[in-house]
Design a protein around this motif. Structure first.
Motif, PDB file in Angstrom:
ATOM      1  N   ILE A   1       8.972  65.495  38.344  1.00 47.49           N
ATOM      2  CA  ILE A   1       8.478  64.463  38.941  1.00 47.49           C
ATOM      3  C   ILE A   1       9.564  64.359  40.408  1.00 47.49           C
ATOM      4  CG2 ILE A   1      10.819  61.960  39.169  1.00 47.49           C
ATOM      5  CD1 ILE A   1       9.802  61.856  35.966  1.00 47.49           C
ATOM      6  N   GLU A   2       9.895  65.383  40.500  1.00 41.67           N
ATOM      7  CA  GLU A   2      11.093  65.453  41.785  1.00 41.67           C
ATOM      8  C   GLU A   2       9.509  66.528  42.524  1.00 41.67           C
ATOM      9  OE1 GLU A   2      12.528  67.336  45.124  1.00 41.67           O
ATOM     10  OE2 GLU A   2      11.575  68.033  44.068  1.00 41.67           O
ATOM     11  N   ALA A   3       8.856  67.017  41.990  1.00 37.86           N
ATOM     12  CA  ALA A   3       7.863  67.878  42.948  1.00 37.86           C
ATOM     13  C   ALA A   3       7.024  66.675  43.799  1.00 37.86           C
ATOM     14  CB  ALA A   3       7.644  69.001  42.169  1.00 37.86           C
ATOM     15  N   PHE A   4       6.980  65.705  42.507  1.00 35.64           N
ATOM     16  CA  PHE A   4       5.945  64.532  42.819  1.00 35.64           C
ATOM     17  C   PHE A   4       6.649  63.683  43.859  1.00 35.64           C
ATOM     18  CE2 PHE A   4       4.073  60.489  43.265  1.00 35.64           C
ATOM     19  CZ  PHE A   4       2.492  60.630  42.800  1.00 35.64           C
ATOM     20  N   ARG A   5       7.984  63.301  44.220  1.00 34.48           N
ATOM     21  CA  ARG A   5       8.078  62.153  45.023  1.00 34.48           C
ATOM     22  C   ARG A   5       8.855  62.986  46.234  1.00 34.48           C
ATOM     23  NH1 ARG A   5      12.612  59.702  41.230  1.00 34.48           N
ATOM     24  NH2 ARG A   5      11.943  57.620  40.646  1.00 34.48           N
TER      25      ARG A   5
ATOM     26  N   THR B   1      -6.149  75.810  36.095  1.00 33.45           N
ATOM     27  CA  THR B   1      -5.142  76.564  34.839  1.00 33.45           C
ATOM     28  C   THR B   1      -4.480  75.696  34.241  1.00 33.45           C
ATOM     29  OG1 THR B   1      -6.154  78.788  35.687  1.00 33.45           O
ATOM     30  CG2 THR B   1      -3.682  78.483  34.842  1.00 33.45           C
ATOM     31  N   VAL B   2      -3.586  75.094  34.775  1.00 33.06           N
ATOM     32  CA  VAL B   2      -2.397  74.376  34.535  1.00 33.06           C
ATOM     33  C   VAL B   2      -3.024  73.404  33.565  1.00 33.06           C
ATOM     34  CG1 VAL B   2      -0.529  72.450  35.076  1.00 33.06           C
ATOM     35  CG2 VAL B   2      -1.299  74.320  36.387  1.00 33.06           C
TER      36      VAL B   2
ATOM     37  N   GLU C   1       6.389  78.709  35.477  1.00 34.79           N
ATOM     38  CA  GLU C   1       6.731  79.906  36.986  1.00 34.79           C
ATOM     39  C   GLU C   1       5.543  79.147  37.764  1.00 34.79           C
ATOM     40  OE1 GLU C   1       4.935  83.367  35.456  1.00 34.79           O
ATOM     41  OE2 GLU C   1       5.737  83.400  33.709  1.00 34.79           O
ATOM     42  N   ILE C   2       4.309  79.353  37.424  1.00 40.50           N
ATOM     43  CA  ILE C   2       3.172  78.603  38.333  1.00 40.50           C
ATOM     44  C   ILE C   2       4.145  77.398  38.987  1.00 40.50           C
ATOM     45  CG2 ILE C   2       0.886  77.289  38.990  1.00 40.50           C
ATOM     46  CD1 ILE C   2       0.064  79.236  36.344  1.00 40.50           C
ATOM     47  N   LEU C   3       4.631  76.598  38.448  1.00 34.82           N
ATOM     48  CA  LEU C   3       5.161  75.436  39.447  1.00 34.82           C
ATOM     49  C   LEU C   3       6.239  75.630  40.375  1.00 34.82           C
ATOM     50  CD1 LEU C   3       5.449  72.371  39.383  1.00 34.82           C
ATOM     51  CD2 LEU C   3       6.779  72.257  38.301  1.00 34.82           C
ATOM     52  N   GLN C   4       6.729  77.029  39.759  1.00 37.93           N
ATOM     53  CA  GLN C   4       7.873  77.330  41.025  1.00 37.93           C
ATOM     54  C   GLN C   4       7.536  78.791  42.331  1.00 37.93           C
ATOM     55  OE1 GLN C   4      10.340  79.247  37.255  1.00 37.93           O
ATOM     56  NE2 GLN C   4      11.737  78.093  38.254  1.00 37.93           N
TER      57      GLN C   4
END
Ligand code: DMJ
Length: 499
Positions: A54-58, A400-401, A422-425
């Motif tokens: 959610i933080e990434a989306f925002r 992949t996700v 890991e991928i998100l990070q």
């Protein structure tokens, strides 16, 4: 707060209710309703990893809102935007993601833009496939999730405007349509269309027919599938990459890939079969044959880790090249196995998702390049994955996700969530732009300078972050896979006869 996010998101139309015609079904909420249905379970609380999504989306949305509002794509470094069709592509692609993530305020604001500013009566050429999967698909799924008839009205409008594409001698649609003038044409240099493009618009047009009662949409796209079903030029179910709009024949014969230009043909065979209640046998036949073709012609193992990968075949010669796009395949295979198809499809899915993960893990930034070449011979100091300079970009792609999400849903194995985490990070480390937004990068092999490209593709919000959020969720009713089928842009559409 988190609990308010959950209860707001709860208000979805059950897909089986939506089999009636819209007039009898849809009360006309100005905005998503808050009514809790009787059989609604206690909302599953959102966990830490979902909050990180959610933080990434925002953060991505802030960039889009500040610098690209109402335009197709954010250019986060130059703090501006790019236009492809001029139809607010990112905004439309992201609508159902906001709904699923529970971002009420953002959704409401975007809805207002759709209501007041989204106009299709424009003299612009759009690509039939891209606008179908992103715009028509995005509007239809948002309609289903929110129950808001605005989105259905807009879906009808764009659906109608895309129909001239099918007026060709062969009924195989042209690649481009002018949605204001009602004219269509192939690309300037050829009269060919791409096979994946003409065979990956079916879920959306079929659903549009079901909702409107207007058969034209479904007829047009079903005809394409019937035609391709009997067409010669396939190799054990594998299709060439081009088809001619005059003759209706495949062209550029002899090249077979599960990557660009063919990928979603295979995905939509299975998904149409599921959408239609598993009755359309020709679709299933073509899917099963194609997977046998993949096994026979395209699978090899790399050195030193012996990773099973899907290569390409060109005029009888095997090439150990695999597009990141092919990483949709483990998820599709797993979905087929979940729907009763051969159990060995699930085994193959498990080995292929490991390979797709390694396409990230073996690279310096932990992000996959667009294309990899696998080593077939063991050589000292060499990894399985080799990257050519021209292929080392990453466009924030979802495949992949997406497959990790299916694998986690069907196996419950937490390693898939950990890989996604890991991928998100790594997206946060190497593609996040401090002033808002995320950017494609040119060099996944250089952590100290990944060379930002200054573009956030709409599918980062439409797909990548949505699949991340769903992957980290333990709520199987958050888009239940026995009730919904995701189109190739991650927009969930109802299964007509839910399991
Ligand atoms: C998206 O538009 C869709 O996922 C399509 O099937 C392939 N290309 C992009 C994402 O990579």
């Amino acid at each position: 707060t988190v609990s308010c996010i959950c209860s707001w998101r709860g208000a979805v139309i059950e897909p089986d209710q939506s089999t009636e015609s819209p007039s009898s079904k849809v009360t006309k909420p100005e905005k998503p309703s808050f009514v809790e249905t009787e059989d609604q379970k206690e909302p599953v609380p959102i966990n830490e990893r979902q909050l990180a999504v959610i933080e990434a989306f925002r953060h991505a949305w802030k960039g889009y809102k500040d610098f690209a509002w109402g335009h197709d794509e954010l250019k986060p470094l130059s703090k501006s935007y790019s236009e492809w069709f001029g139809l607010g592509l990112t905004l439309i692609d992201a609508l159902d993601t906001m709904w699923i993530l529970g971002l009420k305020e953002e959704f409401e604001e975007a809805r207002k833009w759709v209501a007041n500013d989204l106009v299709f009566d424009k003299n612009v050429d759009v690509n039939l496939f891209e606008s179908t999967i992103r715009i028509l698909g995005g509007l239809l799924s948002t309609y289903h999730l929110s129950g808001d008839s605005l989105f259905l009205e807009k879906a009808k409008d764009i659906g109608n405007r895309l129909m001239p594409a099918f007026r060709t001698p062969s009924k195989i649609p042209y690649s481009d349509v002018n949605i204001g003038r009602g004219t269509a044409h192939p690309p300037r240099w050829t009269s060919d269309s791409t096979v994946a493009e003409v065979t990956s618009i079916q879920l959306e047009f079929r659903e549009l027919s079901r909702l409107t009662g207007d058969e034209r949409f479904q007829k047009a796209v079903d005809e394409v599938m019937k035609h391709v079903h009997i067409l010669s030029g396939k190799n054990d179910g594998l299709v060439p990459m081009f088809i001619n709009t005059n003759s209706g024949q495949f062209t550029h014969l002899g090249v077979y890939t599960l990557g660009a230009r063919a990928d979603s043909y295979y995905e939509y065979l299975l998904k149409q079969w599921i959408q239609g209640g598993k009755k359309e046998n020709e679709l299933l036949e073509d899917y099963m044959r194609a997977i046998e073709g993949v096994k026979k012609h395209l699978l090899q193992r790399s050195e030193p880790k012996k990773l099973t990968f899907v290569g390409e075949l060109a005029h009888g010669h095997f090439s150990a090249k695999m597009d990141h796009l092919v990483c949709f395949l483990p998820g599709t295979l797993a979905l087929g196995a979940h729907n009763g198809l051969a159990a060995d499809h699930m085994k193959l899915a498990e080995t292929l998702i490991e390979t797709c993960y390694q396409m990230y893990a073996q690279v310096e930034t932990g992000l996959s390049p667009e294309i990899v070449h696998f080593n077939l011979r063991a050589q000292k100091g060499h990894k399985d994955v080799e990257i050519k300079p021209a292929d080392r970009h990453n466009l924030l792609r979802p495949e992949t996700v997406e497959s990790l999400f299916y694998m986690y849903r069907f196996t419950g194995d937490k390693k898939y969530q950990d890989w996604g985490w890991e991928i998100l990070q790594n997206f946060n480390r190497y593609t996040r732009v401090p002033t808002g937004g995320y950017t494609s990068i040119n060099n996944v092999q250089n952590p100290s300078n990944p060379e930002p490209r200054d573009k956030m593709e709409s599918f980062f919000l439409g797909e990548t972050l949505k699949y991340m959020f769903l992957l980290f969720s333990d709520d199987i009713d958050l888009i239940n896979l026995d009730k919904y089928i995701f189109n190739t842009e991650a927009h969930p559409l109802p299964i007509w006869v839910p399991a």
